[in-house]
Scaffold this motif. Structure first.
Motif, PDB file in Angstrom:
ATOM      1  N   MET A 328       0.808  -1.213   0.000  1.00  0.00           N
ATOM      2  CA  MET A 328       0.000   0.000   0.000  1.00  0.00           C
ATOM      3  C   MET A 328       0.843   1.267   0.000  1.00  0.00           C
ATOM      4  SD  MET A 328      -3.259  -0.764   2.427  1.00  0.00           S
ATOM      5  CE  MET A 328      -4.409  -2.066   2.054  1.00  0.00           C
ATOM      6  N   TYR A 329       0.236   2.325  -0.556  1.00  0.00           N
ATOM      7  CA  TYR A 329       0.917   3.603  -0.686  1.00  0.00           C
ATOM      8  C   TYR A 329      -0.041   4.728  -0.310  1.00  0.00           C
ATOM      9  CZ  TYR A 329       3.976   0.444  -3.060  1.00  0.00           C
ATOM     10  OH  TYR A 329       4.786  -0.638  -3.331  1.00  0.00           O
ATOM     11  N   GLY A 330       0.358   5.470   0.723  1.00  0.00           N
ATOM     12  CA  GLY A 330      -0.425   6.630   1.117  1.00  0.00           C
ATOM     13  C   GLY A 330      -0.050   7.827   0.264  1.00  0.00           C
ATOM     14  N   CYS A 331      -1.037   8.654  -0.056  1.00  0.00           N
ATOM     15  CA  CYS A 331      -0.836   9.795  -0.943  1.00  0.00           C
ATOM     16  C   CYS A 331      -1.355  11.053  -0.266  1.00  0.00           C
ATOM     17  CB  CYS A 331      -1.557   9.571  -2.263  1.00  0.00           C
ATOM     18  SG  CYS A 331      -1.220   7.957  -3.037  1.00  0.00           S
ATOM     19  N   PHE A 332      -0.566  12.125  -0.288  1.00  0.00           N
ATOM     20  CA  PHE A 332      -0.958  13.322   0.440  1.00  0.00           C
ATOM     21  C   PHE A 332      -0.676  14.582  -0.363  1.00  0.00           C
ATOM     22  CE2 PHE A 332       3.522  13.164   1.280  1.00  0.00           C
ATOM     23  CZ  PHE A 332       3.927  14.470   1.555  1.00  0.00           C
ATOM     24  N   VAL A 347       9.037   5.334   4.554  1.00  0.00           N
ATOM     25  CA  VAL A 347       9.344   6.342   3.538  1.00  0.00           C
ATOM     26  C   VAL A 347       9.173   5.800   2.127  1.00  0.00           C
ATOM     27  CG1 VAL A 347      10.907   7.641   5.024  1.00  0.00           C
ATOM     28  CG2 VAL A 347      11.812   5.793   3.606  1.00  0.00           C
ATOM     29  N   ASP A 348       9.133   4.488   1.974  1.00  0.00           N
ATOM     30  CA  ASP A 348       8.922   3.896   0.648  1.00  0.00           C
ATOM     31  C   ASP A 348       7.448   3.766   0.297  1.00  0.00           C
ATOM     32  OD1 ASP A 348      11.679   3.482   0.099  1.00  0.00           O
ATOM     33  OD2 ASP A 348      11.657   1.707   1.382  1.00  0.00           O
ATOM     34  N   ASN A 349       6.573   4.149   1.214  1.00  0.00           N
ATOM     35  CA  ASN A 349       5.129   3.951   1.034  1.00  0.00           C
ATOM     36  C   ASN A 349       4.356   5.255   0.968  1.00  0.00           C
ATOM     37  OD1 ASN A 349       6.256   1.471   2.680  1.00  0.00           O
ATOM     38  ND2 ASN A 349       4.448   0.745   1.590  1.00  0.00           N
ATOM     39  N   VAL A 350       5.017   6.322   0.599  1.00  0.00           N
ATOM     40  CA  VAL A 350       4.379   7.633   0.585  1.00  0.00           C
ATOM     41  C   VAL A 350       4.684   8.337  -0.731  1.00  0.00           C
ATOM     42  CG1 VAL A 350       4.339   9.922   1.671  1.00  0.00           C
ATOM     43  CG2 VAL A 350       4.411   7.870   3.087  1.00  0.00           C
ATOM     44  N   MET A 351       3.649   8.942  -1.329  1.00  0.00           N
ATOM     45  CA  MET A 351       3.813   9.722  -2.561  1.00  0.00           C
ATOM     46  C   MET A 351       3.056  11.040  -2.406  1.00  0.00           C
ATOM     47  SD  MET A 351       3.433   6.692  -5.452  1.00  0.00           S
ATOM     48  CE  MET A 351       1.835   6.103  -4.887  1.00  0.00           C
ATOM     49  N   ILE A 352       3.428  12.010  -3.233  1.00  0.00           N
ATOM     50  CA  ILE A 352       2.853  13.351  -3.112  1.00  0.00           C
ATOM     51  C   ILE A 352       1.885  13.637  -4.260  1.00  0.00           C
ATOM     52  CG2 ILE A 352       4.593  14.671  -4.402  1.00  0.00           C
ATOM     53  CD1 ILE A 352       4.528  16.589  -1.830  1.00  0.00           C
ATOM     54  N   ILE A 385       9.845  10.649  -1.946  1.00  0.00           N
ATOM     55  CA  ILE A 385       8.478  11.158  -1.842  1.00  0.00           C
ATOM     56  C   ILE A 385       8.107  11.997  -3.058  1.00  0.00           C
ATOM     57  CG2 ILE A 385       6.966  12.667  -0.493  1.00  0.00           C
ATOM     58  CD1 ILE A 385       8.587  11.747   1.991  1.00  0.00           C
ATOM     59  N   LEU A 386       9.042  12.767  -3.562  1.00  0.00           N
ATOM     60  CA  LEU A 386       8.766  13.656  -4.683  1.00  0.00           C
ATOM     61  C   LEU A 386       8.773  12.940  -6.030  1.00  0.00           C
ATOM     62  CD1 LEU A 386      10.932  16.781  -3.714  1.00  0.00           C
ATOM     63  CD2 LEU A 386       8.455  16.545  -3.516  1.00  0.00           C
ATOM     64  N   GLN A 387       9.593  11.889  -6.162  1.00  0.00           N
ATOM     65  CA  GLN A 387       9.813  11.345  -7.506  1.00  0.00           C
ATOM     66  C   GLN A 387       9.884   9.819  -7.579  1.00  0.00           C
ATOM     67  OE1 GLN A 387      13.538  13.153  -8.623  1.00  0.00           O
ATOM     68  NE2 GLN A 387      12.736  15.234  -8.558  1.00  0.00           N
ATOM     69  N   THR A 388      10.829   9.221  -6.866  1.00  0.00           N
ATOM     70  CA  THR A 388      11.187   7.841  -7.197  1.00  0.00           C
ATOM     71  C   THR A 388      10.203   6.809  -6.675  1.00  0.00           C
ATOM     72  OG1 THR A 388      12.708   7.734  -5.299  1.00  0.00           O
ATOM     73  CG2 THR A 388      13.631   8.382  -7.429  1.00  0.00           C
ATOM     74  N   ASN A 389       9.487   7.098  -5.593  1.00  0.00           N
ATOM     75  CA  ASN A 389       8.450   6.145  -5.175  1.00  0.00           C
ATOM     76  C   ASN A 389       7.405   6.011  -6.276  1.00  0.00           C
ATOM     77  OD1 ASN A 389       9.654   5.617  -2.729  1.00  0.00           O
ATOM     78  ND2 ASN A 389       8.281   6.894  -1.518  1.00  0.00           N
ATOM     79  N   ALA A 390       6.962   7.139  -6.832  1.00  0.00           N
ATOM     80  CA  ALA A 390       5.970   7.099  -7.906  1.00  0.00           C
ATOM     81  C   ALA A 390       6.522   6.392  -9.135  1.00  0.00           C
ATOM     82  CB  ALA A 390       5.519   8.513  -8.257  1.00  0.00           C
ATOM     83  N   ALA A 391       7.786   6.667  -9.469  1.00  0.00           N
ATOM     84  CA  ALA A 391       8.384   6.010 -10.634  1.00  0.00           C
ATOM     85  C   ALA A 391       8.400   4.496 -10.449  1.00  0.00           C
ATOM     86  CB  ALA A 391       9.800   6.547 -10.858  1.00  0.00           C
TER      87      ALA A 391
END
Length: 406
Positions: A328-332, A347-352, A385-391
């Motif tokens: 799972m990934y929390g998004c804020f 920190v690997d489970n959060v995206m902006i 958080i800004l880039q690589t988790n989403a990638a």
């Protein structure tokens, strides 16, 4: 490639579909019945199967001051072009420091449920396919790499949904819009005894496409009473709806069964996550002993899909907090409390997100707002958080940033 931290990837924005989407792409036999934009003595609105649906100003607030926000209908002529035009959207992204953007639908609603509600299911399926082709070929095709293709599904048939995932994955789709809770939509829950959703879930895993559940995608707002003020409902929704979706999946059979399944909790915030994980772990630790024996009043495995094991199917060798971090990934958008609890969340489970063009959006100051929230964190954490988790989650090869921000 190390990209400057002056850029972020937003995993939750919104597109207001231009009026031509379905009229240009539906088969001829469905064109007259398909969604179309009309202007009459009542103003401008979408019309579909006899229903008239104007666009609310709260959905197209980009460029307006907070005191100018309004729930009243708005026309496309009154909107900022970035709401509906992909080239203009990229210009607005450049201004805000947004390198890539994932957009949820508007007229079909957040998981395409408008077409699941269609009286004519053949028409509904044609509308789903037309939207997805437009999203991939036109909206995202205008700026490959900058605009990330998200699809909707024919939710009434999980086998059809699986086929649409396979079809669109071959065209480059990267994400799936799904409901935070399909049950209020008149669909089976994710705990359905027959395993209704398994074809869709399996297809998402095979295609490496995350399932994204946007706040409000159950078409139901939580409230304590019919006269609860709307401001209070807006405050309650992330806690009552997104946290509920998280718990629902943690106690479902699907996470243990599909180790590569990815779930994004879109626009739900992250501050609530540490308590929810702590509570779920506590429930398992305290109750799995007696639940596994079956010596209790009432069956905790009612609605089970196959052999659920202890406590409604939770994998006994993995706590909910461990399942969360695997799946799972929390998004804020803005969540200083949640950012302060990254150690508990992961920190690997959060995206902006930036939520363009809605009222909660940080546009046009998105990257500045992000850095204010992330102040004091190491650059490697900021980059995740800004880039690589989403990638990583969406399987993206991030594009080279523009030479300058506009």
């Amino acid at each position: 490639m190390d990209i400057s931290l002056d850029w972020l990837v937003s995993v939750d924005d919104h597109v207001l579909e231009p009026p031509h989407v379905w009229q240009d792409r539906l088969p001829a036999k469905f064109r007259d019945a398909g969604p179309r934009m009309v202007t009459d003595d009542k103003g401008e609105a979408w019309v579909f199967e006899g229903k008239r649906m104007p666009t609310t100003g709260l959905s197209a607030a980009a460029g307006k001051k907070r005191e100018e926000f309004s729930p009243l209908p708005v026309t496309y002529a009154d909107m900022r072009p970035g709401c509906y035009d992909p080239a203009a959207r990229v210009e607005d992204m450049n201004r805000a420091g947004v390198l890539a953007s994932l957009s949820f639908p508007s007229f079909p609603r957040f998981c395409g449920q408008a077409f699941t509600e269609a009286d004519d299911r053949e028409l509904g399926l044609a509308c789903v396919r037309a939207y997805n082709d437009w999203m991939i070929d036109e909206w995202c095709g205008t700026a490959p790499g900058r605009l990330i293709p998200m699809i909707i599904l024919p939710l009434w048939d999980a086998t059809l949904a699986a086929a649409e995932i396979e079809r669109t994955a071959a065209k480059g789709a990267r994400a799936i819009a799904f409901s935070e809770n399909p049950y209020p939509l008149g669909l089976p829950s994710i705990h359905d005894p027959s395993g209704f959703w398994e074809p869709m879930i399996a297809a998402s895993v095979d295609a490496n496409m995350p399932i994204c559940m946007h706040l409000g995608s159950s078409s139901q707002l939580p409230s304590t009473s019919p006269d609860m003020p709307m401001a209070a409902i807006i405050a309650l929704t992330p806690v009552a709806s997104t946290a509920a979706a998280c718990i629902d999946w943690l106690f479902s059979p699907w996470l243990p069964k599909y180790p590569d399944l990815k779930l994004c909790l879109s626009e739900g915030g992250i501050g609530w996550i540490p308590y929810v994980l702590e509570r779920c772990d506590h429930v398992v630790e305290v109750h799995r002993g007696w639940a596994s024996k079956g010596d209790f009043a009432g069956d905790l495995t009612v609605g089970a899909v196959g052999d659920r094991g202890e406590l409604g199917g939770l994998a006994v060798d993995m706590l909910p907090s461990e399942l969360f971090r695997r799946h799972m990934y929390g998004c804020f958008i803005e969540d200083p409390f949640g950012v302060g609890a990254l150690d508990q969340i992961g920190v690997d489970n959060v995206m902006i997100e930036t939520d363009y063009p809605h009222t909660d959006s940080t546009w046009p100051n998105s990257i500045e707002v992000a850095h204010k929230q992330l102040a004091g964190l190491p650059d490697d954490v900021k980059r995740k958080i800004l880039q690589t988790n989403a990638a990583r989650v969406f399987g993206l090869e991030l594009p080279e940033p523009p030479a300058t921000r506009q």
